[in-house]
Design a protein around this motif. Structure first.
Motif, short mmCIF file in Angstrom:
data_model
loop_
_atom_site.label_atom_id
_atom_site.label_comp_id
_atom_site.label_asym_id
_atom_site.label_seq_id
_atom_site.Cartn_x
_atom_site.Cartn_y
_atom_site.Cartn_z
N PRO A 48 19.35 -9.40 22.86
CA PRO A 48 18.17 -9.83 22.11
C PRO A 48 18.55 -10.71 20.92
N ALA A 49 17.64 -11.57 20.53
CA ALA A 49 17.90 -12.44 19.38
C ALA A 49 17.69 -11.66 18.08
N SER A 50 18.04 -12.29 16.97
CA SER A 50 17.92 -11.60 15.68
C SER A 50 16.45 -11.39 15.30
N THR A 51 15.56 -12.12 15.98
CA THR A 51 14.14 -12.02 15.67
C THR A 51 13.40 -11.06 16.61
N CYS A 52 14.12 -10.51 17.58
CA CYS A 52 13.47 -9.70 18.62
C CYS A 52 13.23 -8.27 18.16
N PHE A 53 12.09 -7.71 18.55
CA PHE A 53 11.87 -6.28 18.29
C PHE A 53 11.06 -5.62 19.42
N CYS A 54 11.41 -6.00 20.66
CA CYS A 54 10.70 -5.46 21.81
C CYS A 54 10.93 -3.95 21.95
N ALA A 55 12.10 -3.48 21.54
CA ALA A 55 12.37 -2.06 21.67
C ALA A 55 11.39 -1.24 20.83
N ARG A 79 15.46 -3.54 17.69
CA ARG A 79 14.56 -2.66 16.95
C ARG A 79 14.20 -3.24 15.58
N ALA A 80 12.96 -3.02 15.18
CA ALA A 80 12.56 -3.42 13.83
C ALA A 80 12.73 -2.21 12.90
N ASP A 81 12.42 -2.45 11.66
CA ASP A 81 12.62 -1.45 10.64
C ASP A 81 11.44 -0.47 10.53
N PHE A 82 10.60 -0.43 11.56
CA PHE A 82 9.46 0.49 11.53
C PHE A 82 9.27 1.05 12.93
N THR A 83 8.44 2.05 13.06
CA THR A 83 8.14 2.59 14.38
C THR A 83 6.65 2.44 14.63
N THR A 84 6.24 2.61 15.88
CA THR A 84 4.81 2.43 16.17
C THR A 84 4.02 3.72 16.00
N ASP A 85 4.69 4.80 15.57
CA ASP A 85 3.95 6.04 15.35
C ASP A 85 2.90 5.83 14.27
N ASN A 86 1.65 6.06 14.62
CA ASN A 86 0.54 5.92 13.67
C ASN A 86 0.47 4.55 13.01
N LEU A 87 1.10 3.57 13.62
CA LEU A 87 1.13 2.24 13.00
C LEU A 87 -0.27 1.68 12.69
N PRO A 88 -1.23 1.77 13.63
CA PRO A 88 -2.56 1.24 13.31
C PRO A 88 -3.17 1.92 12.08
N GLU A 89 -3.04 3.23 12.02
CA GLU A 89 -3.63 3.98 10.91
C GLU A 89 -2.94 3.61 9.60
N VAL A 90 -1.62 3.56 9.65
CA VAL A 90 -0.87 3.26 8.42
C VAL A 90 -1.24 1.87 7.90
N LEU A 91 -1.31 0.89 8.80
CA LEU A 91 -1.64 -0.47 8.36
C LEU A 91 -3.05 -0.55 7.81
N GLU A 92 -3.97 0.17 8.44
CA GLU A 92 -5.34 0.12 7.93
C GLU A 92 -5.44 0.79 6.56
N LEU A 93 -4.60 1.78 6.33
CA LEU A 93 -4.58 2.39 5.00
C LEU A 93 -4.07 1.38 3.97
#
Lengths: 276, 360
Positions: free
Chosen positions: B152-159, B223-237
């Motif tokens: 993966p490239a340095s910009t990739c975060f598919c994982a 991988r990025a520096d975050f996970t998708t757990d509750n991501l929608p809720e966290v972002l909306e907060l």
């Protein structure tokens, strides 16, 4: 070869009448094609001017037997300004109706408070018509309408008719009065506290500029209205009408298909967010 | 889903796969270097396909150099399935409607990466049952040959987004290049047919372990520096977070991110009047970063650039879930690479994540 079709196809429809409302507002009476459903109060149609473009216009009157639907247009953008050239007998493109209308079934036996600002009155006019037609179904009808100045008040010729509907109160206000104006001065929301509303047994329908709706909702909530008693008709740039083009999003909602009429409790989380 | 399990072949076998597709009547779309950029184009010869090159991707940076593995360029399958300009119909002078006739083409994407495969699945959800006719026409005959991403490239975060680096399902055939070995698996009936065109044997233990190793390393790298757990809720907060205004102070509002995004679907319809009295209704891409996107004749719903940037971020990671049940982001990183000022989406999301979690 495969022939594509498109759900965005306009249907040629006859303009059977044009009525001048104000210097830059006119109402276009359109005869609907036979296989098109008649709209419900609060829904909108997409009107297309050949070679120019398409605009979402709310339904401002419905003649059920003649299948004629009125659309009140203010000339502000490149397409709506072209409407100034449309005359009786011309053909325009029509598709619709789209969106959800006003929930009139919730208002039976209750006071109905209609709050409108500027060009926000047209989508509420079919509601007034409905109450007049089935007067016994509803309790008191209160119409509060404001415009920038007396010349911009739409449908002035029929306010007498509104007032002659039994058990109806009509309140008008303008921001900038001229020498002919004898009525209230100020914004619509300033007028609300002076009216005797019954928050325990009322439903409010609001349509107008977003800023006006924000103040109106605040005022109603202060009076004791609940989020499920307030309904708003929102406006966005609706291109497709079916939730595909993305332009009308407010938060996660596509205003064209989830709205344009929303119960307030449904959107209150996003409603106050600046530039959502 | 793999229907065959893993097989072992040689990278040279890919040319057999390529000619097999041509033979079956498919137009093959693959990566080719055009003007020093990897572009997705219609390819007629296997030799035209990009090889021995690598794409260097970093925020706001894209370069091609010699190498042995490449990811992608600015084009995504959207370029073909949901073209930037599409004539919907012509309204004739007498108001009759003429719909365009299109050739019944059978497209095969060759060597797209798992992120782009995922983007097609996202488009399936967005277009749904009533969606775009042209998309559905092409989609019904679409063949997807996916190359698993070993570097993966340095910009990739598919994982992080769960879309790669290994394709899990929805492909016809997926392959992985490991040195001079080729690991292949079929994901559909047609994939099995195509697999039979290649000279393959069931995978051996050593190669299997090697394959798993490569995929694990790729996973760790994407991988990025975050996970998708509750991501929608966290972002909306964090909807009122100052991170949006801060990041957007660098944003130019050019909408490059919208254009290169493989899932961005917003469109406008414009009239193209002709001298014979007819007018074409043409669907064109639009993007939420464009100034005019939320503008109406009587006003503007998102006049400030931070509000438009916030809409982009929240739509991909929060609203999309509510609208279509999937994330709108597949983690391909194109919006990071092709942003002229190198705004990093991952950084924005991480910052809001941290801010919300720390109660800020």
């Amino acid at each position: 070869m495969v022939k594509l079709s498109s759900m965005l196809t306009p249907r040629p429809s006859l303009v059977v009448g044009v009525r001048v409302e104000t210097s830059n507002v006119r109402t276009y009476y359109v005869k609907l094609p036979e296989d098109v459903n008649l709209p419900k109060p609060g829904q909108f149609d997409l009107l297309y001017i050949h070679g120019v473009g398409e605009v979402p216009i709310s339904v401002s009157d419905i003649y059920y037997d003649k299948r004629i639907v009125a659309h009140t247009v203010r000339f502000v953008g490149s397409v709506t300004k072209t409407f100034a050239y449309i005359r009786e007998g011309d053909i325009i493109g029509f598709r619709g109706p789209y969106g959800n209308g006003w929930p009139l079934y919730l208002c039976e036996g209750k006071d109905l408070v209609i709050i409108a600002g500027g060009i926000g009155l047209p989508p509420l006019r079919p509601v007034i018509r409905e109450v007049a037609r089935n007067r016994a179904k509803y309790n008191k009808l209160i119409i509060v309408y404001g415009a920038r100045n007396p010349k911009e008040l739409i449908y002035r010729y029929e306010y007498v008719d509104y007032e002659s509907i039994p058990n109806t109160e009509l309140y008008l206000t303008v921001d900038a009065p001229d020498e002919t104006w004898r009525g209230n001065v100020g914004v619509v929301t300033a007028l609300l506290p002076k009216i005797n509303l019954r928050p325990d047994n009322s439903i409010a329908f609001i349509c107008g500029p977003e800023i006006m709706m924000k103040y109106a909702v605040k005022e109603l909530l202060n009076m004791g209205f609940k989020g499920n008693q307030i309904f708003l008709s929102l406006e966005r740039r609706m291109r497709c009408g079916v939730g595909l083009c993305g332009h009308c999003q407010m938060g996660p909602y596509f205003i064209c298909k989830h709205g344009p009429v929303f119960p307030f409790w449904f959107i209150d989380r996003y409603f106050w967010v600046d530039q959502i | 889903m793999s229907v065959t399990g893993l097989y072992l072949g040689r990278p040279e076998d890919l040319s057999k796969l390529f000619s097999g597709l041509l033979h079956l009547g498919y137009e093959v779309i693959g990566y080719k270097v055009v003007d020093n950029v990897l572009r997705l184009v219609n390819v007629r010869n296997f030799s035209e396909l990009a090889k021995d090159i690598e794409d260097l991707q970093a925020p706001g940076k894209y370069r091609i150099q010699r190498g042995d593995f490449f990811r992608h360029g600015p084009d995504s399958p959207k370029k073909f399935l949901y073209p930037s300009e599409l004539k919907l119909f012509t309204v004739m002078g007498d108001w009759s409607i003429r719909y365009p006739e299109v050739d019944e083409v059978k497209l095969a994407f060759f060597g797209i990466k798992p992120c782009d495969l995922a983007s097609i699945k996202v488009m399936d959800r967005v277009q749904g049952v009533i969606g775009d006719e042209y998309f559905k026409l092409l989609r019904s005959n679409l063949v997807l040959i996916v190359e698993n991403c070993t570097r993966p490239a340095s910009t990739c975060f598919c994982a992080t987004m769960g879309t790669g680096p290994r394709a899990k399902n929805g492909f016809d055939l997926s392959y992985t290049r490991i040195g001079d070995k080729l690991v292949v698996e079929a994901g559909s009936e047609l994939g099995v047919k195509l697999l039979n065109l290649m000279d393959v044997v069931p995978i051996d233990n050593v190669t299997y372990r090697e394959f798993e190793d490569v995929m694990c390393k790729a996973y760790m790298a994407a991988r990025a520096d975050f996970t998708t757990d509750n991501l929608p809720e966290v972002l909306e907060l964090g909807i009122n977070s100052s991170v949006f205004t801060d990041v957007a102070s660098r944003c130019l509002g050019c909408a490059n991110c919208n254009l290169v995004c493989p899932t961005c679907f917003c469109f406008d319809v414009v009239d193209v009047p002709r001298l014979d009295g007819s007018a074409d209704r043409v669907r064109v891409w639009d993007g939420c970063l464009n100034y005019t996107y939320a503008m109406v004749a009587g006003g503007h719903f998102r006049p400030d650039i931070w509000a438009r940037y916030r809409h982009f971020v929240l739509h991909k990671f929060a609203y999309w879930i509510k609208q279509f049940g999937v994330f709108g982001c597949v983690g391909c990183g194109r919006c990071i690479t092709w942003c002229p000022v190198g705004i990093d989406l991952r950084e924005t999301v991480s910052r809001i994540f941290k801010e919300v979690k720390s109660g800020g």
